[in-house]
Design a protein around this motif. Structure first.
Motif, mmCIF file in Angstrom:
data_model
loop_
_atom_site.group_PDB
_atom_site.id
_atom_site.type_symbol
_atom_site.label_atom_id
_atom_site.label_comp_id
_atom_site.label_asym_id
_atom_site.label_seq_id
_atom_site.Cartn_x
_atom_site.Cartn_y
_atom_site.Cartn_z
ATOM 1 N N LEU A 216 1.070 -0.939 -0.028
ATOM 2 C CA LEU A 216 -0.351 0.117 -0.038
ATOM 3 C C LEU A 216 0.738 1.514 0.246
ATOM 4 O O LEU A 216 0.609 2.367 -0.495
ATOM 5 C CB LEU A 216 -0.487 0.493 1.316
ATOM 6 N N THR A 217 2.542 1.270 0.353
ATOM 7 C CA THR A 217 2.989 2.243 0.463
ATOM 8 C C THR A 217 3.827 2.741 -1.125
ATOM 9 O O THR A 217 4.555 2.785 -1.088
ATOM 10 C CB THR A 217 4.149 2.460 1.547
ATOM 11 N N VAL A 218 2.993 1.434 -1.877
ATOM 12 C CA VAL A 218 4.431 1.276 -3.333
ATOM 13 C C VAL A 218 3.969 2.583 -3.990
ATOM 14 O O VAL A 218 5.353 3.171 -4.599
ATOM 15 C CB VAL A 218 3.704 0.967 -4.365
ATOM 16 N N TRP A 219 3.706 4.078 -3.760
ATOM 17 C CA TRP A 219 3.711 5.333 -4.106
ATOM 18 C C TRP A 219 4.396 5.802 -3.831
ATOM 19 O O TRP A 219 5.495 6.839 -4.474
ATOM 20 C CB TRP A 219 2.089 6.014 -3.661
ATOM 21 N N ASN A 220 5.016 5.673 -2.922
ATOM 22 C CA ASN A 220 6.648 6.592 -2.407
ATOM 23 C C ASN A 220 7.835 5.990 -2.377
ATOM 24 O O ASN A 220 9.097 6.031 -1.391
ATOM 25 C CB ASN A 220 6.189 6.655 -0.525
ATOM 26 N N TRP A 221 7.670 4.402 -3.234
ATOM 27 C CA TRP A 221 8.499 3.624 -3.284
ATOM 28 C C TRP A 221 10.076 3.908 -4.220
ATOM 29 O O TRP A 221 9.635 5.171 -5.038
ATOM 30 C CB TRP A 221 8.706 2.248 -3.862
ATOM 31 N N VAL A 222 11.418 4.495 -4.448
ATOM 32 C CA VAL A 222 12.185 4.339 -4.844
ATOM 33 C C VAL A 222 13.281 3.445 -5.266
ATOM 34 O O VAL A 222 13.267 2.549 -4.754
ATOM 35 C CB VAL A 222 13.125 4.788 -3.456
ATOM 36 N N LEU A 223 13.153 3.648 -6.204
ATOM 37 C CA LEU A 223 13.827 1.976 -7.683
ATOM 38 C C LEU A 223 15.708 2.090 -7.100
ATOM 39 O O LEU A 223 16.232 2.860 -6.283
ATOM 40 C CB LEU A 223 14.312 2.889 -8.682
ATOM 41 N N PRO A 224 15.706 0.987 -6.637
ATOM 42 C CA PRO A 224 16.510 0.580 -5.481
ATOM 43 C C PRO A 224 17.691 0.477 -6.755
ATOM 44 O O PRO A 224 17.193 -0.317 -7.864
ATOM 45 C CB PRO A 224 16.425 -0.480 -4.243
ATOM 46 N N THR A 225 19.251 0.266 -6.663
ATOM 47 C CA THR A 225 20.459 -0.303 -7.185
ATOM 48 C C THR A 225 20.243 -0.775 -7.309
ATOM 49 O O THR A 225 19.781 -2.486 -6.475
ATOM 50 C CB THR A 225 21.579 0.770 -6.514
ATOM 51 N N PRO A 226 20.877 -1.867 -7.797
ATOM 52 C CA PRO A 226 21.522 -3.554 -8.520
ATOM 53 C C PRO A 226 21.453 -4.038 -6.922
ATOM 54 O O PRO A 226 21.113 -4.641 -6.463
ATOM 55 C CB PRO A 226 21.928 -3.896 -9.205
ATOM 56 N N TRP A 227 22.789 -3.338 -6.696
ATOM 57 C CA TRP A 227 23.356 -3.366 -4.921
ATOM 58 C C TRP A 227 22.607 -3.438 -3.567
ATOM 59 O O TRP A 227 22.102 -4.343 -2.829
ATOM 60 C CB TRP A 227 24.225 -2.915 -5.050
ATOM 61 N N GLN A 228 21.459 -2.461 -3.224
ATOM 62 C CA GLN A 228 20.427 -2.402 -2.805
ATOM 63 C C GLN A 228 19.688 -3.260 -2.751
ATOM 64 O O GLN A 228 18.912 -4.204 -1.601
ATOM 65 C CB GLN A 228 19.673 -1.263 -2.797
ATOM 66 N N ALA A 229 18.782 -3.884 -4.071
ATOM 67 C CA ALA A 229 18.481 -4.824 -4.032
ATOM 68 C C ALA A 229 19.210 -5.902 -4.097
ATOM 69 O O ALA A 229 17.955 -7.382 -2.703
ATOM 70 C CB ALA A 229 17.823 -4.732 -5.656
ATOM 71 N N PHE A 230 20.201 -6.325 -4.126
ATOM 72 C CA PHE A 230 20.177 -7.533 -3.570
ATOM 73 C C PHE A 230 20.328 -7.840 -2.234
ATOM 74 O O PHE A 230 19.743 -8.696 -1.544
ATOM 75 C CB PHE A 230 21.714 -7.802 -4.212
ATOM 76 N N TRP A 231 20.560 -6.757 -1.423
ATOM 77 C CA TRP A 231 20.732 -6.961 -0.247
ATOM 78 C C TRP A 231 19.821 -6.917 0.873
ATOM 79 O O TRP A 231 18.700 -7.901 1.449
ATOM 80 C CB TRP A 231 21.510 -5.350 0.843
ATOM 81 N N LEU A 232 18.315 -6.662 0.221
ATOM 82 C CA LEU A 232 17.280 -6.425 0.548
ATOM 83 C C LEU A 232 16.278 -7.270 0.768
ATOM 84 O O LEU A 232 16.122 -8.241 0.802
ATOM 85 C CB LEU A 232 15.749 -5.414 -0.103
ATOM 86 N N VAL A 233 17.192 -8.656 -0.853
ATOM 87 C CA VAL A 233 16.525 -9.486 -0.894
ATOM 88 C C VAL A 233 17.288 -10.758 0.088
ATOM 89 O O VAL A 233 16.882 -11.541 0.169
ATOM 90 C CB VAL A 233 16.805 -9.704 -2.853
ATOM 91 N N MET A 234 18.220 -10.273 0.260
ATOM 92 C CA MET A 234 18.719 -10.964 0.952
ATOM 93 C C MET A 234 18.434 -10.413 2.870
ATOM 94 O O MET A 234 18.509 -12.266 3.266
ATOM 95 C CB MET A 234 20.319 -10.497 0.846
ATOM 96 N N ALA A 235 17.961 -9.700 3.122
ATOM 97 C CA ALA A 235 17.325 -9.972 3.893
ATOM 98 C C ALA A 235 16.491 -10.780 4.491
ATOM 99 O O ALA A 235 15.668 -10.967 5.215
ATOM 100 C CB ALA A 235 16.725 -8.104 4.340
ATOM 101 N N GLY A 236 15.377 -10.724 2.700
ATOM 102 C CA GLY A 236 13.984 -11.315 3.293
ATOM 103 C C GLY A 236 14.204 -12.300 3.457
ATOM 104 O O GLY A 236 13.856 -13.443 4.728
ATOM 105 N N LEU A 237 15.061 -13.564 2.527
ATOM 106 C CA LEU A 237 15.537 -15.026 2.732
ATOM 107 C C LEU A 237 16.475 -15.324 4.133
ATOM 108 O O LEU A 237 16.029 -15.797 4.955
ATOM 109 C CB LEU A 237 16.914 -14.853 1.771
#
Length: 321
Positions: A216-237
Protein backbone atom coordinates in the motif's frame (compact mmCIF):
# COMPACT_ATOMS: atom_id res chain seq x y z
CA UNK A 1 11.32 -10.40 15.28
CA UNK A 2 8.53 -13.59 16.32
CA UNK A 3 9.29 -16.08 19.09
CA UNK A 4 6.29 -18.36 19.50
CA UNK A 5 6.99 -21.98 20.45
CA UNK A 6 6.67 -24.62 17.79
CA UNK A 7 3.47 -26.59 17.61
CA UNK A 8 5.34 -29.85 17.06
CA UNK A 9 7.14 -31.23 20.08
CA UNK A 10 10.38 -33.21 19.97
CA UNK A 11 12.61 -35.06 22.39
CA UNK A 12 14.32 -32.57 24.74
CA UNK A 13 17.84 -31.70 23.62
CA UNK A 14 18.96 -28.44 25.30
CA UNK A 15 22.33 -28.40 23.52
CA UNK A 16 20.66 -28.60 20.11
CA UNK A 17 18.06 -26.03 21.15
CA UNK A 18 20.73 -23.57 22.29
CA UNK A 19 22.72 -24.18 19.10
CA UNK A 20 19.69 -23.46 16.92
CA UNK A 21 18.91 -20.33 18.96
CA UNK A 22 22.45 -18.98 18.55
CA UNK A 23 22.31 -19.76 14.83
CA UNK A 24 18.98 -17.91 14.56
CA UNK A 25 20.51 -14.89 16.33
CA UNK A 26 23.40 -14.94 13.83
CA UNK A 27 21.00 -15.12 10.87
CA UNK A 28 18.77 -12.32 12.21
CA UNK A 29 21.86 -10.16 12.75
CA UNK A 30 22.77 -10.89 9.11
CA UNK A 31 19.25 -9.78 8.14
CA UNK A 32 19.56 -6.54 10.09
CA UNK A 33 23.03 -5.89 8.67
CA UNK A 34 21.68 -6.43 5.15
CA UNK A 35 18.97 -3.85 5.80
CA UNK A 36 21.49 -1.40 7.21
CA UNK A 37 23.67 -1.83 4.10
CA UNK A 38 20.93 -1.81 1.46
CA UNK A 39 18.24 0.28 3.13
CA UNK A 40 19.89 3.70 3.08
CA UNK A 41 17.52 6.10 1.29
CA UNK A 42 14.86 3.40 0.83
CA UNK A 43 11.41 4.06 2.40
CA UNK A 44 10.57 1.86 5.38
CA UNK A 45 7.46 0.41 3.69
CA UNK A 46 9.56 -0.81 0.77
CA UNK A 47 12.08 -2.44 3.13
CA UNK A 48 9.20 -4.17 4.94
CA UNK A 49 7.96 -5.58 1.61
CA UNK A 50 11.37 -7.03 0.71
CA UNK A 51 11.78 -8.44 4.24
CA UNK A 52 8.31 -10.04 4.29
CA UNK A 53 7.83 -11.18 0.70
CA UNK A 54 11.19 -12.87 0.18
CA UNK A 55 10.99 -14.47 3.63
CA UNK A 56 8.17 -16.58 2.24
CA UNK A 57 10.54 -18.44 -0.12
CA UNK A 58 12.51 -20.42 2.50
CA UNK A 59 9.38 -20.82 4.64
CA UNK A 60 7.35 -22.37 1.80
CA UNK A 61 10.27 -24.57 0.74
CA UNK A 62 10.49 -25.92 4.28
CA UNK A 63 6.73 -26.43 4.56
CA UNK A 64 6.63 -28.18 1.16
CA UNK A 65 9.40 -30.49 2.36
CA UNK A 66 7.25 -31.33 5.40
CA UNK A 67 4.09 -31.56 3.27
CA UNK A 68 2.39 -28.89 5.39
CA UNK A 69 1.68 -26.10 2.89
CA UNK A 70 -2.08 -26.66 2.87
CA UNK A 71 -2.15 -26.97 6.65
CA UNK A 72 -0.27 -23.69 7.02
CA UNK A 73 -2.81 -21.86 4.85
CA UNK A 74 -5.77 -23.12 6.88
CA UNK A 75 -7.03 -20.75 9.59
CA UNK A 76 -10.08 -20.12 11.73
CA UNK A 77 -9.03 -16.60 12.73
CA UNK A 78 -8.24 -14.51 9.65
CA UNK A 79 -9.07 -11.31 11.55
CA UNK A 80 -6.64 -12.18 14.32
CA UNK A 81 -3.87 -12.75 11.78
CA UNK A 82 -4.63 -9.40 10.16
CA UNK A 83 -4.39 -7.60 13.51
CA UNK A 84 -1.12 -9.36 14.29
CA UNK A 85 0.19 -8.46 10.82
CA UNK A 86 -0.90 -4.81 11.03
CA UNK A 87 0.76 -4.34 14.42
CA UNK A 88 3.82 -6.29 13.28
CA UNK A 89 4.25 -4.29 10.08
CA UNK A 90 4.08 -1.08 12.13
CA UNK A 91 6.85 -2.41 14.35
CA UNK A 92 8.98 -3.49 11.40
CA UNK A 93 8.50 -0.23 9.51
CA UNK A 94 9.48 1.89 12.52
CA UNK A 95 12.33 -0.47 13.38
CA UNK A 96 13.81 -0.45 9.88
CA UNK A 97 13.44 3.34 9.71
CA UNK A 98 15.44 3.55 12.94
CA UNK A 99 18.00 0.93 11.90
CA UNK A 100 19.11 3.03 8.92
CA UNK A 101 19.59 6.07 11.18
CA UNK A 102 21.05 4.75 14.44
CA UNK A 103 24.33 3.05 15.35
CA UNK A 104 23.67 -0.70 15.29
CA UNK A 105 24.45 -1.41 19.01
CA UNK A 106 22.20 1.44 20.07
CA UNK A 107 19.33 0.21 17.91
CA UNK A 108 19.56 -3.35 19.19
CA UNK A 109 19.80 -2.21 22.84
CA UNK A 110 16.55 -0.24 22.49
CA UNK A 111 14.87 -3.24 20.83
CA UNK A 112 15.47 -5.22 24.05
CA UNK A 113 12.64 -3.16 25.56
CA UNK A 114 10.19 -5.46 23.74
CA UNK A 115 10.21 -8.39 26.24
CA UNK A 116 10.01 -5.92 29.13
CA UNK A 117 6.97 -4.20 27.63
CA UNK A 118 5.44 -7.59 26.83
CA UNK A 119 5.34 -8.34 30.57
CA UNK A 120 3.47 -5.06 31.15
CA UNK A 121 0.98 -5.63 28.32
CA UNK A 122 0.41 -9.26 29.33
CA UNK A 123 -0.66 -8.03 32.76
CA UNK A 124 -2.89 -5.30 31.30
CA UNK A 125 -4.54 -7.15 28.41
CA UNK A 126 -4.24 -10.88 29.18
CA UNK A 127 -4.72 -10.72 32.94
CA UNK A 128 -1.41 -12.47 33.64
CA UNK A 129 -0.24 -12.17 37.23
CA UNK A 130 2.95 -10.12 37.52
CA UNK A 131 4.44 -9.89 40.99
CA UNK A 132 6.81 -7.38 42.59
CA UNK A 133 10.05 -9.04 41.44
CA UNK A 134 9.13 -8.89 37.76
CA UNK A 135 7.66 -5.37 38.03
CA UNK A 136 10.95 -4.25 39.59
CA UNK A 137 12.95 -5.90 36.80
CA UNK A 138 10.75 -4.25 34.17
CA UNK A 139 11.23 -0.80 35.72
CA UNK A 140 15.00 -1.29 36.00
CA UNK A 141 15.17 -2.52 32.40
CA UNK A 142 13.22 0.47 31.10
CA UNK A 143 15.57 2.77 33.02
CA UNK A 144 18.37 1.08 31.06
CA UNK A 145 16.54 1.86 27.82
CA UNK A 146 16.30 5.52 28.90
CA UNK A 147 20.05 5.54 29.52
CA UNK A 148 20.56 4.41 25.90
CA UNK A 149 18.01 6.93 24.62
CA UNK A 150 19.20 9.93 26.66
CA UNK A 151 22.01 11.18 24.39
CA UNK A 152 19.68 11.12 21.37
CA UNK A 153 16.82 12.83 23.16
CA UNK A 154 19.18 15.63 24.16
CA UNK A 155 19.72 16.24 20.43
CA UNK A 156 16.13 17.48 20.21
CA UNK A 157 17.02 20.54 22.29
CA UNK A 158 16.90 23.97 20.70
CA UNK A 159 20.70 24.18 20.50
CA UNK A 160 20.88 21.15 18.21
CA UNK A 161 17.70 21.78 16.24
CA UNK A 162 19.72 22.97 13.23
CA UNK A 163 21.92 19.85 13.13
CA UNK A 164 20.23 17.57 10.57
CA UNK A 165 22.32 14.48 11.37
CA UNK A 166 21.71 14.75 15.10
CA UNK A 167 18.03 15.49 14.64
CA UNK A 168 17.64 12.48 12.33
CA UNK A 169 19.36 10.24 14.88
CA UNK A 170 17.06 11.52 17.62
CA UNK A 171 13.99 10.76 15.50
CA UNK A 172 15.46 7.33 14.80
CA UNK A 173 15.78 6.66 18.54
CA UNK A 174 12.14 7.58 19.13
CA UNK A 175 11.08 5.41 16.17
CA UNK A 176 13.07 2.50 17.62
CA UNK A 177 11.29 2.83 20.96
CA UNK A 178 7.91 3.02 19.21
CA UNK A 179 8.89 -0.11 17.28
CA UNK A 180 9.53 -1.93 20.57
CA UNK A 181 6.07 -0.90 21.82
CA UNK A 182 4.36 -2.24 18.69
CA UNK A 183 6.47 -5.41 18.84
CA UNK A 184 5.28 -6.03 22.40
CA UNK A 185 1.66 -5.62 21.27
CA UNK A 186 2.39 -8.06 18.44
CA UNK A 187 3.68 -10.63 20.95
CA UNK A 188 0.46 -10.31 22.94
CA UNK A 189 -1.50 -11.03 19.77
CA UNK A 190 0.75 -14.03 19.06
CA UNK A 191 -0.01 -15.39 22.53
CA UNK A 192 -3.70 -15.17 21.68
CA UNK A 193 -3.24 -16.85 18.30
CA UNK A 194 -1.16 -19.80 19.55
CA UNK A 195 -4.11 -20.93 21.64
CA UNK A 196 -5.90 -22.10 18.48
CA UNK A 197 -3.52 -21.69 15.52
CA UNK A 198 -0.36 -23.65 14.72
CA UNK A 199 3.00 -21.96 14.39
CA UNK A 200 3.36 -22.46 10.62
CA UNK A 201 0.03 -20.70 10.04
CA UNK A 202 1.07 -17.73 12.19
CA UNK A 203 4.42 -17.41 10.39
CA UNK A 204 2.93 -17.64 6.87
CA UNK A 205 0.01 -15.29 7.46
CA UNK A 206 2.31 -12.78 9.14
CA UNK A 207 4.55 -12.58 6.08
CA UNK A 208 1.58 -12.49 3.70
CA UNK A 209 -0.17 -9.74 5.66
CA UNK A 210 2.99 -7.65 6.01
CA UNK A 211 3.71 -7.98 2.27
CA UNK A 212 0.18 -6.90 1.36
CA UNK A 213 0.15 -3.92 3.75
CA UNK A 214 3.63 -2.84 2.63
CA UNK A 215 2.38 -2.80 -0.98
CA UNK A 216 0.00 0.00 0.00
CA UNK A 217 3.05 2.26 0.31
CA UNK A 218 4.14 1.59 -3.29
CA UNK A 219 3.43 5.21 -4.30
CA UNK A 220 6.36 6.28 -2.11
CA UNK A 221 8.84 3.65 -3.28
CA UNK A 222 12.30 4.40 -4.59
CA UNK A 223 13.93 2.29 -7.32
CA UNK A 224 16.82 0.55 -5.52
CA UNK A 225 20.18 0.13 -7.18
CA UNK A 226 21.09 -3.48 -8.09
CA UNK A 227 23.40 -3.50 -5.06
CA UNK A 228 20.61 -2.33 -2.74
CA UNK A 229 18.11 -4.77 -4.27
CA UNK A 230 20.55 -7.64 -3.66
CA UNK A 231 20.91 -6.80 0.04
CA UNK A 232 17.18 -6.24 0.53
CA UNK A 233 16.38 -9.61 -1.07
CA UNK A 234 19.02 -11.20 1.16
CA UNK A 235 17.38 -9.54 4.17
CA UNK A 236 14.13 -11.28 3.29
CA UNK A 237 15.80 -14.67 2.80
CA UNK A 238 17.73 -14.30 6.06
CA UNK A 239 14.49 -13.33 7.82
CA UNK A 240 12.70 -16.47 6.61
CA UNK A 241 15.57 -18.78 7.54
CA UNK A 242 15.93 -17.07 10.92
CA UNK A 243 12.25 -17.59 11.65
CA UNK A 244 12.52 -21.30 10.85
CA UNK A 245 15.56 -21.70 13.10
CA UNK A 246 13.85 -19.77 15.89
CA UNK A 247 10.77 -21.95 15.61
CA UNK A 248 12.85 -25.12 15.60
CA UNK A 249 14.88 -24.24 18.70
CA UNK A 250 11.77 -24.21 20.90
CA UNK A 251 11.12 -27.84 20.02
CA UNK A 252 14.21 -29.00 21.85
CA UNK A 253 14.51 -26.78 24.94
CA UNK A 254 12.44 -24.61 27.27
CA UNK A 255 12.05 -20.90 26.62
CA UNK A 256 13.87 -20.09 29.87
CA UNK A 257 16.87 -22.12 28.67
CA UNK A 258 17.01 -20.56 25.23
CA UNK A 259 15.94 -16.94 25.73
CA UNK A 260 19.12 -15.57 27.41
CA UNK A 261 21.12 -16.34 24.29
CA UNK A 262 19.14 -13.65 22.45
CA UNK A 263 21.37 -11.11 24.13
CA UNK A 264 24.46 -12.37 22.28
CA UNK A 265 23.15 -10.20 19.44
CA UNK A 266 24.39 -7.10 21.32
CA UNK A 267 27.99 -8.36 21.14
CA UNK A 268 27.60 -9.05 17.43
CA UNK A 269 26.02 -5.62 16.88
CA UNK A 270 28.93 -3.88 18.62
CA UNK A 271 31.47 -5.79 16.48
CA UNK A 272 29.60 -5.26 13.20
CA UNK A 273 28.88 -1.61 13.95
CA UNK A 274 32.58 -0.92 14.60
CA UNK A 275 34.01 -3.04 11.75
CA UNK A 276 31.53 -2.54 8.90
CA UNK A 277 30.00 0.85 9.66
CA UNK A 278 32.81 2.54 11.62
CA UNK A 279 30.34 3.40 14.39
CA UNK A 280 31.52 4.76 17.70
CA UNK A 281 30.61 2.78 20.81
CA UNK A 282 29.04 5.09 23.40
CA UNK A 283 29.45 4.49 27.12
CA UNK A 284 25.71 5.15 27.61
CA UNK A 285 24.90 2.37 25.12
CA UNK A 286 27.11 -0.12 26.97
CA UNK A 287 25.77 0.86 30.41
CA UNK A 288 22.14 1.00 29.33
CA UNK A 289 22.46 -2.20 27.31
CA UNK A 290 23.95 -4.01 30.31
CA UNK A 291 21.08 -2.85 32.53
CA UNK A 292 18.45 -3.99 30.01
CA UNK A 293 20.15 -7.36 29.48
CA UNK A 294 20.44 -7.90 33.23
CA UNK A 295 16.76 -7.10 33.77
CA UNK A 296 15.75 -9.40 30.91
CA UNK A 297 17.81 -12.31 32.23
CA UNK A 298 16.36 -11.78 35.72
CA UNK A 299 12.81 -11.97 34.31
CA UNK A 300 13.70 -15.18 32.45
CA UNK A 301 15.23 -16.67 35.62
CA UNK A 302 12.16 -15.65 37.62
CA UNK A 303 9.85 -17.25 35.06
CA UNK A 304 11.83 -20.48 35.31
CA UNK A 305 11.61 -20.48 39.11
CA UNK A 306 7.86 -19.85 39.02
CA UNK A 307 7.44 -22.63 36.47
CA UNK A 308 9.27 -25.06 38.77
CA UNK A 309 7.17 -23.95 41.75
CA UNK A 310 3.93 -24.32 39.76
CA UNK A 311 4.96 -27.81 38.66
CA UNK A 312 5.66 -28.82 42.27
CA UNK A 313 2.30 -27.43 43.37
CA UNK A 314 0.52 -29.43 40.67
CA UNK A 315 2.25 -32.64 41.78
CA UNK A 316 1.37 -32.01 45.43
CA UNK A 317 -2.27 -31.28 44.60
CA UNK A 318 -2.75 -34.34 42.36
CA UNK A 319 -5.73 -36.31 43.82
CA UNK A 320 -3.97 -39.67 43.73
CA UNK A 321 -0.47 -38.31 44.42
Amino acid sequence: MDSSPAAISAAPNPTLGIGLKCLSVLVFVAMQTSIKIGGQGIPAGEIVFFRSFFALLPVFIYLAWLGQVRTALRTDDLGGHFIRGAVGVSSMGLGFFALTRLPYPEWISISYATPLLTVVFAALFLGEVVRAYRWTAVVVGLVGVLVVLAPNLSLLSAEDALAPAGDEQAVGALASMASAVFAAFAMIQVRRLVRKENTATIVVFFSLTCSAIALLTVWNWVLPTPWQAFWLVMAGLFGGVGQLLLTACYRYADTSTIAPFEYTSLLLAIAIGAILFNEAIYVTTLIGGAIVVGAGIFIIWRERRLGIERAKARRVSTPNG
